[in-house]
Scaffold this active site. Structure first.
Site, mmCIF file in Angstrom:
data_model
loop_
_atom_site.group_PDB
_atom_site.id
_atom_site.type_symbol
_atom_site.label_atom_id
_atom_site.label_comp_id
_atom_site.label_asym_id
_atom_site.label_seq_id
_atom_site.Cartn_x
_atom_site.Cartn_y
_atom_site.Cartn_z
ATOM 1 N N HIS A 165 -15.074 -4.265 7.389
ATOM 2 C CA HIS A 165 -14.305 -3.724 6.270
ATOM 3 C C HIS A 165 -14.264 -4.687 5.077
ATOM 4 O O HIS A 165 -13.402 -4.570 4.216
ATOM 5 C CB HIS A 165 -12.876 -3.359 6.688
ATOM 6 N N ARG A 193 -5.883 -8.833 -9.476
ATOM 7 C CA ARG A 193 -6.524 -10.126 -9.712
ATOM 8 C C ARG A 193 -7.961 -9.890 -10.116
ATOM 9 O O ARG A 193 -8.438 -8.757 -10.158
ATOM 10 C CB ARG A 193 -6.496 -10.966 -8.435
ATOM 11 N N LYS A 229 0.824 -1.203 0.000
ATOM 12 C CA LYS A 229 0.000 0.000 0.000
ATOM 13 C C LYS A 229 0.860 1.256 0.000
ATOM 14 O O LYS A 229 0.558 2.237 -0.678
ATOM 15 C CB LYS A 229 -0.943 -0.004 1.202
ATOM 16 N N GLU A 285 -3.731 7.074 7.204
ATOM 17 C CA GLU A 285 -4.454 7.936 6.284
ATOM 18 C C GLU A 285 -5.481 8.755 7.052
ATOM 19 O O GLU A 285 -5.943 8.342 8.121
ATOM 20 C CB GLU A 285 -5.185 7.118 5.210
#
Length: 653
Positions: free
Chosen positions: A235, A291, A116, A200
């Protein structure tokens, strides 16, 4: 084109790939663990190879065993599906070294987008907007706390090495940061073998919008429109739809352009999904899944394309079949049917699927599942048991079709999220497109209402289930236990538990049935067994009701819902059940992550006593009431079976 394709996966995605490969004339090879020896994908494939024990780390994650199966079968290509090794750059490289085509992107693209932090740095360089945050290598707790303060609370902690909600924790205030950081790191380490995190800004009402992209080896890259995946629990996605609704034309165009720029920035090839956080007219890059996605069928339903076929053709060196996306036709919605208990924080459920009925597929309804009635849901893999994908000329019709399909489903033997999905599809806020990632939590009272008490018909069916086996099985009237008497009807007492409620039913034999008091009125109850159901006569009404018994548990399936009742001993002395409530055991097999209390310690109702990891989920064992820890039956790091004692509580003095 290849002649033989090996599918390095299981469940519904393996079945999906096999169907497409068979239509293209390819020979298919399945791999399976010991737990999946009788699985559908094994039966469907032309050839199948055992690759190890049930645990994924010893089977579906073993690169050497999968490559050995490919060599033994003569497979020229491997499709990894999603999950397991699908985003593993080492696996893609190993396939290339073995001379076997990997149906997916180049290893370099997987590696960059798998981080990430690295992917966000690259996106920033490519001009793709990213959420303000910290993506650096320094991972000391003090430094991360300083960066969180710089960004400003609330912040979101995310695992750097993977997605799926693992290692993701929102932090609303500074004093909560150390504990949430520790939890995120623990989850990330368990899921990805890497406990690094990034930070973030935590957006308050974000939408999760993604763009399907495709690229070939000739340098062509296109998008195939948007999907909205905002409705989530833990999530992780629960409902997805395409195209993403309620986006302005300008924002939609920016998302398409940013997704293509992201794919080109890493030299992408094959199918990929670029995910964005959207709030108002702002959109920020979140991550790229290198993917095929679980939710790809909604894109297929509105484009008429087979994305697996596209993947196979691109892996064989062919160019993209199209140079630009076809205009989307209508709207499609998908839900994921899970073996889990929404009332218990979506805790996974294991056991046999004693009844599993799905609606018949149709032009406007697609059903994908890797299990069938009689199969067992094990603790070793993701608990998704099916996907239902509905299409309509517009969003309202698609949601109505989905709701009708969910109403046709029948599931027994395990706890599922079926009722949750039914309420979700029909919710006014869903129809009104009030979408954001907090949807499920905001409307929890509607989507997970308090358990309804069992109606009289459910109690009657459970009582018949208890009585009919003995009445049907015994021919000698002197050995019957259903209340029959030579000189008049006798009676017997049944005690049924409906959650915390107790129902005492006195049934008096009367002709071919029983007289029983239900809902304050005496009525006649009779019945007989039919194929997999009971014919229940209650008063003047006759009902056909699916009823399943597992020991003392009786599950009754009515059109308005399902109820699980327990048969208790009506003559047992009081207190036995209450004493057992102090013993807290493992609800499913798993690994003990933490034990947070010590023997002799006083605890309060709701306090977390231990943390168990199972089926990709952390389960918190909490105190049902105030008490004192009398005994601890496990240790951190220990693997436990279902029913193993975790903590036993004694009443507080």
């Amino acid at each position: 084109m290849f002649r033989t394709l090996l599918i390095a996966n299981r469940g519904e995605i393996a079945c999906r790939i096999i169907r497409t490969a068979r239509r293209m004339g390819l020979r298919t090879v399945a791999v399976f663990s010991e737990a999946d020896a009788e699985a559908q994908h094994v039966a469907m494939a032309d050839e199948a190879h055992l690759i190890g024990p049930a645990r994924a780390a010893e089977s579906y994650l073993r690169i050497d065993r999968i490559l050995a199966a490919a060599r033994a079968s003569g497979a020229e290509a491997i499709h990894p599906g999603y999950g397991f090794l699908s985003e593993n750059a080492d696996f893609a490289e190993a396939c290339a070294e073995a001379g076997i085509a990997f149906v997916g992107p180049p290893p370099a693209a997987i590696r960059v987008m798998g981080s990430k932090a690295e992917s966000k740095r690259l996106m920033e360089q490519a001009g793709v907007p990213i959420v303000p945050g910290y993506h650096g290598e320094e991972q000391e707790e003090a430094h991360l706390a300083h960066q969180a303060a710089r960004i400003g609370f609330p912040v979101l902690i995310k695992a750097s090495a993977g997605g799926g909600g693992k290692g993701m924790r929102p932090v609303l205030k500074a004093e909560d940061f150390p504990a949430q950081l520790a939890g995120a790191r623990r989850e990330a380490k368990a899921a990805f073998g890497d406990d690094r995190v990034l930070l973030e800004r935590y957006l308050q009402k974000p939408r999760h919008v993604e763009v399907q992209v495709f690229a070939d080896t000739q340098g062509h890259t296109i998008h195939l429109h948007t999907r909205d995946c905002s409705v989530q629990r833990r999530h992780q996605k629960v409902l997805e739809e395409a195209p993403a609704p309620d986006l302005s034309p300008a924002l939609r165009a920016r998302l398409h352009e940013a997704a293509i720029a992201a794919a080109r920035a890493v030299g992408y090839v094959s199918a990929g999904t670029v995910e964005f956080i959207v709030e108002g007219e702002d959109a920020f890059f979140m991550e790229m899944n290198t993917r095929l996605q679980v939710e790809h069928p909604v894109t297929e339903m509105v484009t008429g394309l087979d994305l697996v076929e596209w993947q196979l053709r691109i892996a064989a060196g062919e160019p993209l079949p199209l140079r630009e996306a076809p205009a989307p036709r209508g709207h499609s919605v998908e839900v994921r049917l899970y073996a889990e208990d929404p009332a218990q924080d979506f805790r996974p459920s294991t056991g046999p699927l004693r009844r599993f009925v799905l609606p018949a597929p149709a032009a406007d309804l697609r059903i994908e599942s890797g299990v069938q009635e009689g199969d067992a849901i094990t603790p070793f893999y993701d608990p998704m048991i099916a996907k239902l994908v509905a299409w309509g000329p517009d969003r309202e019709v698609a949601l109505a079709r989905l709701g009708a399909a969910l109403g046709e489903c029948r599931i027994a033997g395990i706890t599922s999220n079926l009722g949750f999905l039914q309420r979700l599809a029909a919710h006014p806020a869903m129809r009104a497109m009030e979408l954001d990632t907090g949807f499920a939590a905001r409307f929890a009272a509607d989507l997970q209402p308090p358990a309804r008490p069992a109606p009289p018909l459910a109690l009657a069916a459970a009582a018949l289930e208890a009585l009919l086996p003995e009445a049907d099985a015994v021919a000698d009237p002197w050995e019957r236990h259903d209340g029959w008497r030579l000189q008049g009807g006798g009676s017997q007492l049944l005690l049924l538990a409906d959650g915390e409620a107790r129902h005492r039913l006195r049934l008096t034999h009367a002709g071919a049935g029983w007289r029983v008091a239900l809902d304050g009125a005496e009525t006649l109850l009779a019945g007989r067994r039919l194929d997999g159901a009971l014919q229940v006569t209650l008063g003047d009404a006759v009902h056909r009701i699916p009823v399943l018994r597992d020991g003392d548990a009786v599950q009754v399936l009515l059109p308005e819902g399902a109820w699980t009742l327990r048969l208790l001993d009506p003559y047992a002395p009081p207190g036995g059940e209450a004493a057992a409530q102090g013993r807290l055991s493992a609800p499913i097999p798993g690994r003990v992550v933490q034990v947070l209390v010590a023997e002799g310690e006083s605890v309060t109702r709701g306090q977390v006593l231990a943390v168990l990891e199972a089926m990709k989920t952390e389960l918190r064992i909490t105190a049902p009431a105030d008490g004192v820890v009398a005994h601890i039956g496990c240790a951190a790091g220990e693997t436990v079976e279902e029913g193993t004692e975790i903590v036993t509580l004694a009443a507080a003095e």
